[in-house]
Design a protein around this motif. Structure first.
Motif, mmCIF file in Angstrom:
data_model
loop_
_atom_site.group_PDB
_atom_site.id
_atom_site.type_symbol
_atom_site.label_atom_id
_atom_site.label_comp_id
_atom_site.label_asym_id
_atom_site.label_seq_id
_atom_site.Cartn_x
_atom_site.Cartn_y
_atom_site.Cartn_z
ATOM 1 N N ALA A 181 -1.715 3.542 5.026
ATOM 2 C CA ALA A 181 -0.559 3.701 4.132
ATOM 3 C C ALA A 181 0.138 5.052 4.260
ATOM 4 O O ALA A 181 0.619 5.613 3.283
ATOM 5 N N LEU A 182 0.210 5.572 5.489
ATOM 6 C CA LEU A 182 1.000 6.797 5.682
ATOM 7 C C LEU A 182 2.471 6.446 5.555
ATOM 8 O O LEU A 182 2.883 5.336 5.905
ATOM 9 N N PHE A 183 3.268 7.392 5.054
ATOM 10 C CA PHE A 183 4.687 7.114 4.883
ATOM 11 C C PHE A 183 5.400 7.300 6.227
ATOM 12 O O PHE A 183 5.468 8.416 6.743
ATOM 13 N N PRO A 184 5.953 6.225 6.797
ATOM 14 C CA PRO A 184 6.502 6.307 8.158
ATOM 15 C C PRO A 184 7.701 7.248 8.272
ATOM 16 O O PRO A 184 7.987 7.733 9.360
ATOM 17 N N ASN A 185 8.379 7.487 7.141
ATOM 18 C CA ASN A 185 9.571 8.332 7.199
ATOM 19 C C ASN A 185 9.243 9.820 7.139
ATOM 20 O O ASN A 185 10.139 10.645 7.163
ATOM 21 N N MET A 186 7.967 10.159 7.032
ATOM 22 C CA MET A 186 7.596 11.574 6.923
ATOM 23 C C MET A 186 6.644 11.972 8.053
ATOM 24 O O MET A 186 5.859 11.156 8.519
ATOM 25 N N VAL A 197 9.958 7.225 -0.948
ATOM 26 C CA VAL A 197 9.117 6.448 -0.025
ATOM 27 C C VAL A 197 9.745 5.100 0.320
ATOM 28 O O VAL A 197 9.922 4.773 1.492
ATOM 29 N N PHE A 224 -7.177 8.145 -2.831
ATOM 30 C CA PHE A 224 -7.453 6.790 -2.337
ATOM 31 C C PHE A 224 -7.074 6.723 -0.860
ATOM 32 O O PHE A 224 -5.967 7.077 -0.493
ATOM 33 N N ARG A 257 -4.554 13.663 3.156
ATOM 34 C CA ARG A 257 -3.518 13.479 2.138
ATOM 35 C C ARG A 257 -4.146 13.105 0.788
ATOM 36 O O ARG A 257 -3.701 13.572 -0.258
ATOM 37 N N ALA A 258 -5.188 12.272 0.847
ATOM 38 C CA ALA A 258 -5.830 11.838 -0.399
ATOM 39 C C ALA A 258 -6.517 13.002 -1.108
ATOM 40 O O ALA A 258 -6.807 12.918 -2.295
ATOM 41 N N TYR A 273 4.164 15.915 0.335
ATOM 42 C CA TYR A 273 4.586 14.960 -0.700
ATOM 43 C C TYR A 273 3.518 14.860 -1.788
ATOM 44 O O TYR A 273 3.830 14.729 -2.973
ATOM 45 N N ALA A 274 2.250 14.911 -1.343
ATOM 46 C CA ALA A 274 1.147 14.756 -2.296
ATOM 47 C C ALA A 274 0.892 16.024 -3.111
ATOM 48 O O ALA A 274 0.201 15.974 -4.127
ATOM 49 N N LEU A 275 1.431 17.152 -2.645
ATOM 50 C CA LEU A 275 1.147 18.437 -3.303
ATOM 51 C C LEU A 275 1.815 18.496 -4.671
ATOM 52 O O LEU A 275 3.019 18.295 -4.790
ATOM 53 N N THR A 325 -1.125 6.699 -6.303
ATOM 54 C CA THR A 325 -2.406 7.411 -6.377
ATOM 55 C C THR A 325 -2.224 8.895 -6.040
ATOM 56 O O THR A 325 -3.113 9.694 -6.286
ATOM 57 N N LEU A 326 -1.077 9.235 -5.447
ATOM 58 C CA LEU A 326 -0.802 10.655 -5.196
ATOM 59 C C LEU A 326 -0.073 11.281 -6.382
ATOM 60 O O LEU A 326 0.456 12.388 -6.292
ATOM 61 N N GLU A 371 3.896 7.074 13.482
ATOM 62 C CA GLU A 371 3.945 6.057 14.544
ATOM 63 C C GLU A 371 3.438 6.583 15.886
ATOM 64 O O GLU A 371 3.101 5.810 16.767
ATOM 65 N N PRO A 392 13.821 5.208 1.866
ATOM 66 C CA PRO A 392 13.963 5.744 3.226
ATOM 67 C C PRO A 392 13.345 4.838 4.289
ATOM 68 O O PRO A 392 13.705 4.932 5.459
ATOM 69 N N ASN A 393 12.429 3.970 3.881
ATOM 70 C CA ASN A 393 11.799 3.102 4.874
ATOM 71 C C ASN A 393 12.473 1.743 5.018
ATOM 72 O O ASN A 393 11.969 0.876 5.738
ATOM 73 N N SER A 428 0.820 -1.217 0.000
ATOM 74 C CA SER A 428 0.000 0.000 0.000
ATOM 75 C C SER A 428 0.857 1.272 0.000
ATOM 76 O O SER A 428 0.404 2.309 -0.471
ATOM 77 N N LEU A 429 2.086 1.210 0.520
ATOM 78 C CA LEU A 429 2.941 2.416 0.501
ATOM 79 C C LEU A 429 3.208 2.841 -0.939
ATOM 80 O O LEU A 429 3.087 4.009 -1.296
ATOM 81 N N ALA A 441 -0.091 3.928 -2.560
ATOM 82 C CA ALA A 441 -0.523 5.251 -2.093
ATOM 83 C C ALA A 441 0.253 6.323 -2.846
ATOM 84 O O ALA A 441 -0.310 7.309 -3.308
ATOM 85 N N ASP A 497 -5.256 0.260 5.586
ATOM 86 C CA ASP A 497 -4.175 0.354 6.578
ATOM 87 C C ASP A 497 -3.564 1.755 6.586
ATOM 88 O O ASP A 497 -2.446 1.935 7.025
ATOM 89 N N GLN A 508 5.426 -0.420 18.930
ATOM 90 C CA GLN A 508 4.502 0.501 18.269
ATOM 91 C C GLN A 508 3.051 0.099 18.458
ATOM 92 O O GLN A 508 2.738 -1.049 18.338
ATOM 93 N N PHE A 510 -6.468 4.032 2.006
ATOM 94 C CA PHE A 510 -6.301 2.591 2.168
ATOM 95 C C PHE A 510 -6.773 2.151 3.550
ATOM 96 O O PHE A 510 -6.751 2.920 4.505
ATOM 97 N N LYS A 552 2.682 10.232 -8.037
ATOM 98 C CA LYS A 552 4.146 10.197 -8.096
ATOM 99 C C LYS A 552 4.642 9.053 -8.984
ATOM 100 O O LYS A 552 4.104 7.945 -8.936
#
Lengths: 223, 284
Positions: free
Chosen positions: B90-95, A134, B84, B146-147, B103-105, A122-123, B132, A137-138, A115-116, A119, B88, A223, B86, A125
């Protein structure tokens, strides 16, 4: 006396940099592909894990030899001699340590939720932006593990270096070979220096790998 | 108007089956996709988004073809005008929250829309947090905001509220309702939750085993017009004594007084219980 150590670290560093550049795209390709050839590619990349280094060295020696096809072409066209040279050693090391970079990075990428990536798509990119902003970095722990293991594994090369590099002081005489050489000549005190440094560095490197991975593992659990 | 006419072979609840969907969704409507697990709800959403490709058919949005198997048109998710959310999140954990939206802009777009969206979902105070450290509800709010950063025409939500507690659910529903109206979105949401569908949706696509069973208002799909004044439960007698009969119905043991017409009942008898005069009491 410090020349073999310097050479060893130089080789390990250059190999690691090369493998970061080559290994990450290979890992990304393997993590993505659904091709039937994936298993074959994985097996080929993993060969250095099980093959005796001398066998790999033997084939590379034949391939690099200026008398044969590839080596002859490199010699004639680019004036590049890979046998008994640092460049040849470097190329050999890159092949020899490839699985140590590819495996952790591939596993890291495969463990990320799909999904990362979706996502990010869908944004709006591109796949390249998604990969660099994305996905990579993860998987920092996997990248770190790959880089450190590659470095450490190159430090420990012996058979391969001996086959394609020989034992030329200042060119291909790395620390692991120097240890062997000094012991043969009964210079135990010099051998101690090389052996001690390699032991200490290898231990510290593995310690870093395990501490970072455990730290990250713990963080995930809480977490 | 979104016109969907798609077929695809899929793994479904009862093994391999054919997803065969032919529906029209009006612009600016709120549509719920409802049905049992494995009916093809998420697949439908993913095919609208371009994350999954139908084998045959077409998807058209306001006259623009997003997918057509005959003319070989297949827009990538990047080129479909969608947001969209999701399951889960689907947020980006590094941001951070802010970075996830930035990022979406799109390039050269006005940044202020990010802060307006964060304001609308009540997250201004959390902009510098990483995902987190957020609760489940907060994460879904960020995912929703974000969507919407790209100002999509169509908002697709895959059970966005299934993993949050009831209070958060209600407040998120309000956010969603407000955003849907204010931004003039065409919203399509997969949901299992009937009260939620009644609250939010104008229209329900009821899927079952890959087929559209109904495509109607929530009131019609959930048969509110045929609602009854009483209640009938089916049960089984588990114990009988001189004055009372104990019946297991819907997981509850119900005690009923013995009467003339129940004298012949014994353990194991199947019965129906009728109750008229239902009364309600509010909880909490």
């Amino acid at each position: 006396m410090y020349q073999p150590l310097w050479l060893t670290f130089k080789l390990a560093f250059v190999t690691t940099v090369c493998l970061i550049i080559i290994g990450i795209p290979i890992a990304a390709g393997l993590a993505q592909t659904k091709s039937k050839l994936k298993s074959i590619a994985e097996a080929v990349i993993s060969l250095p894990l099980v093959l005796p280094p001398s066998v790999l060295g033997f084939y590379l020696l034949l391939a690099f030899s200026p008398q044969n096809g590839l080596g002859k072409m490199l010699n004639d066209v680019l004036n590049l001699r890979l046998i008994f040279s640092f460049t040849g050693l470097m190329l050999g090391s890159v092949i020899y340590s490839l699985p140590f970079m590819v495996h952790p990075v591939q596993a890291g990428l495969e463990a990320l939720p799909v999904s990362l990536k979706e996502a990010s798509q869908t944004l709006g990119k591109s796949n390249i932006t998604t990969f660099f902003k994305v996905l990579l970095p993860n998987i920092k722990p996997a990248l770190l593990t790959g880089a450190i293991l590659t470095f450490a594994h190159t430090l420990g090369e012996f058979g391969l270096v001996l086959m394609i590099g020989g034992n030329i002081p200042g060119v291909t005489r790395v620390a692991s070979i120097a240890v062997y050489d000094e012991v043969e000549a009964l210079n135990f005190s010099t051998a101690h220096v090389y052996a001690g440094v390699l032991l200490a560095v290898s231990f510290v490197i593995l310690l870093i790998v395990y501490t970072t991975n455990r730290h990250i593992f713990k963080k995930r659990i809480t977490q | 108007m979104i016109s969907i006419n798609i077929q695809k072979q899929l793994h479904m609840a009862q093994g391999m089956g054919m997803l065969n969907i032919n529906v029209q969704i009006s612009s600016k409507s709120f549509t719920a996709v409802y049905g049992p697990s494995g009916a093809g709800k998420t697949s439908l959403l993913r095919m609208i988004a371009g994350l999954m490709q139908p084998q045959q058919g077409s998807i058209e949005v306001d006259g623009v073809t997003w997918f057509n198997s005959v003319t070989k048109i297949n827009h990538t998710p990047q080129n479909r005008d969608i947001g969209f959310v999701f399951q889960d999140n689907a947020l980006f954990p590094n941001m951070t929250v802010e970075e996830n939206l930035l990022y979406a802009l799109p390039k050269y777009a006005d940044k202020s829309r990010i802060y307006r969206l964060l304001d609308m979902v009540g997250l201004q105070s959390l902009v510098r947090q990483r995902p987190e450290f957020l609760s489940g509800g907060q994460k879904q709010r960020v995912a929703l905001a974000r969507a919407l950063v790209r100002q999509p025409k169509v908002l697709l939500l895959d059970e966005p509220l299934s993993a949050v507690d009831d209070l958060t659910r209600v407040s998120l529903q309000n956010n969603l309702q407000q955003l849907h109206h204010e931004l003039g979105l065409t919203t399509i949401m997969v949901s299992h939750n009937v009260p939620e569908i009644f609250k939010l949706a104008d229209n329900v696509i009821h899927l079952d085993n890959g087929l559209v069973k109904q495509n109607e208002t929530p009131a019609r799909v959930f048969n509110i017009l045929n609602a009854q004044h009483g209640l009938t439960l089916l049960g089984e007698v588990v114990q009988v004594n001189n004055s009372e009969i104990f019946i297991l119905a819907d997981g509850n043991i119900i005690k009923v007084k013995q009467a003339l017409q129940t004298a012949h009942l014994s353990i194991g008898s199947k019965v129906s219980i009728h109750a008229a005069d239902l009364s309600l009491k509010k909880l909490s």
